[in-house]
Scaffold this motif. Structure first.
Motif, mmCIF file in Angstrom:
data_model
loop_
_atom_site.group_PDB
_atom_site.id
_atom_site.type_symbol
_atom_site.label_atom_id
_atom_site.label_comp_id
_atom_site.label_asym_id
_atom_site.label_seq_id
_atom_site.Cartn_x
_atom_site.Cartn_y
_atom_site.Cartn_z
ATOM 1 N N GLY A 73 0.814 -1.232 0.000
ATOM 2 C CA GLY A 73 0.000 0.000 0.000
ATOM 3 C C GLY A 73 0.839 1.270 0.000
ATOM 4 N N LYS A 94 1.318 0.048 -15.028
ATOM 5 C CA LYS A 94 -0.026 -0.343 -15.484
ATOM 6 C C LYS A 94 -0.407 -1.748 -15.023
ATOM 7 C CE LYS A 94 -0.486 2.354 -19.728
ATOM 8 N NZ LYS A 94 -0.089 2.251 -21.130
ATOM 9 N N GLY A 97 -2.539 -2.228 -11.692
ATOM 10 C CA GLY A 97 -3.917 -1.751 -11.515
ATOM 11 C C GLY A 97 -4.053 -0.242 -11.589
ATOM 12 N N ASP A 98 -5.318 0.184 -11.629
ATOM 13 C CA ASP A 98 -5.611 1.606 -11.855
ATOM 14 C C ASP A 98 -5.268 2.500 -10.667
ATOM 15 O OD1 ASP A 98 -6.519 0.894 -14.291
ATOM 16 O OD2 ASP A 98 -8.652 0.902 -13.745
ATOM 17 N N ASP A 99 -5.149 1.883 -9.484
ATOM 18 C CA ASP A 99 -4.903 2.716 -8.300
ATOM 19 C C ASP A 99 -3.423 2.880 -7.978
ATOM 20 O OD1 ASP A 99 -7.562 3.049 -7.949
ATOM 21 O OD2 ASP A 99 -7.773 1.358 -6.555
ATOM 22 N N ALA A 100 -2.574 2.163 -8.707
ATOM 23 C CA ALA A 100 -1.140 2.190 -8.378
ATOM 24 C C ALA A 100 -0.545 3.562 -8.697
ATOM 25 C CB ALA A 100 -0.417 1.103 -9.155
ATOM 26 N N LYS A 101 0.009 4.197 -7.671
ATOM 27 C CA LYS A 101 0.596 5.529 -7.838
ATOM 28 C C LYS A 101 2.113 5.434 -7.730
ATOM 29 C CE LYS A 101 -3.097 8.386 -5.858
ATOM 30 N NZ LYS A 101 -4.143 7.391 -5.664
ATOM 31 N N ASN A 128 -1.677 8.900 -12.466
ATOM 32 C CA ASN A 128 -1.220 8.275 -11.220
ATOM 33 C C ASN A 128 0.250 8.559 -10.943
ATOM 34 O OD1 ASN A 128 -3.618 7.229 -10.478
ATOM 35 N ND2 ASN A 128 -3.283 5.241 -11.449
#
Ligand code: PEP
Ligand code: MN
Length: 270
Positions: A73, A94, A97-101, A128
């Motif tokens: 996290g 990519k 996932g879409d939430d990976a910053k 992101n």
């Protein structure tokens, strides 16, 4: 001054080793830093050097960096030196996932503005990714502000941008001064005001020696800067780069107290 990485007026702390050396090294850092509530982990894949030396794991370390941080996290952070690396990093991110910053930074030695613009342009396509740029090695506010202008001109979103002050090279062949690089906090303050962008202080590269890192933080605390990027290594004596300035995990915990006590509130990032 809104920034998507720091929506509230808290201090942002980026910590981790100068360079990613191995999965084991990063695991040890992540375990301790996560327990200390640090959310952004630096472990650079690329190490441009003043004189020839170890240059980092490069993109071969990319999956180690992403796996060990994102699975916990946390937000990974590394220097990026050119467009090709930027593209590779975006592609790899990519997969998570879409939430990976992720936070990428342009280092002080990377002063080709065409390359800076290319990096900024590629990264601006991914919301992101946050971008930070350090001041160049020589002292010149026009050049420092110019980096900002190039990045914005390339279309990078101001709200995802950070600036980092890492001091300026001392203009001497013989290094008699106490610190590795000379901070100019007044200039950093002016750059923050002019650009209306968050300013992060890098006490590790200013100090150059771990015994002086706390002192630099205390000097910076006289100003309203937005956070710190601090080098931490599980075994600093045997680090492959910047071994004299990286804090041990225990020293980092002590150093963090200087920041948290000063803020008189718990540091919560994001
Ligand atoms: C770093 O942050 O590890 C680094 C190489 O810094 P700088 O570009 O400030 O020398
Ligand atoms: Mn370093």
């Amino acid at each position: 001054m809104t920034n998507l990485l720091l929506p509230n007026s808290e201090k942002l702390i980026i910590a981790g080793p100068c360079a990613l050396e191995s999965r084991e090294q990063l695991k040890k850092c992540v375990e301790k830093l996560k327990a200390l509530n640090i959310k952004i982990i630096r472990a650079s894949l690329f190490k441009p050097r003043t004189t020839p030396g170890w240059e980092g794991l490069g993109c071969e370390g990319l999956n180690i960096l992403l796996e060990e941080t994102l699975s916990n996290g946390l937000i990974p952070a590394t220097e990026v030196m050119n467009e090709i690396q930027a593209k590779q990093i975006i592609e790899a991110l990519k997969q998570y996932g879409d939430d990976a910053k992720m936070l990428l930074w342009i280092g002080s030695r990377n002063q080709n503005h065409l390359e800076q613009q290319k990096i900024a342009k590629i990264l601006s396509k991914n919301e992101n990714i946050f971008l930070m740029f350090k001041n160049q090695m020589w002292k010149d506010i026009r050049h420092w502000l110019g980096i900002y202008e190039h990045i914005i001109a390339a279309g990078f979103l101001k709200e995802s941008l950070l600036i980092c002050h890492r001091g300026f090279s001392p203009n001497t062949i013989f290094n008699f001064q106490k610190y590795r690089n000379l901070a100019d906090f007044e200039m950093a303050k002016r750059v923050k005001e002019k650009t209306k962008t968050l300013m992060i202080i890098d006490p590790s590269h200013i100090a150059g020696y771990r015994k002086n890192v706390k002192e630099i933080i205390k000097q910076a605390q006289k100003y309203d800067f937005d956070g710190y990027m601090i080098e931490v290594h599980p075994d600093p004596e045997n680090a492959k780069s910047d071994r004299e300035q990286q804090l041990s995990l225990k020293e980092f915990e002590e150093t963090l107290k200087i920041i948290t006590n000063f803020e008189k509130k718990e540091i919560k990032i994001l």
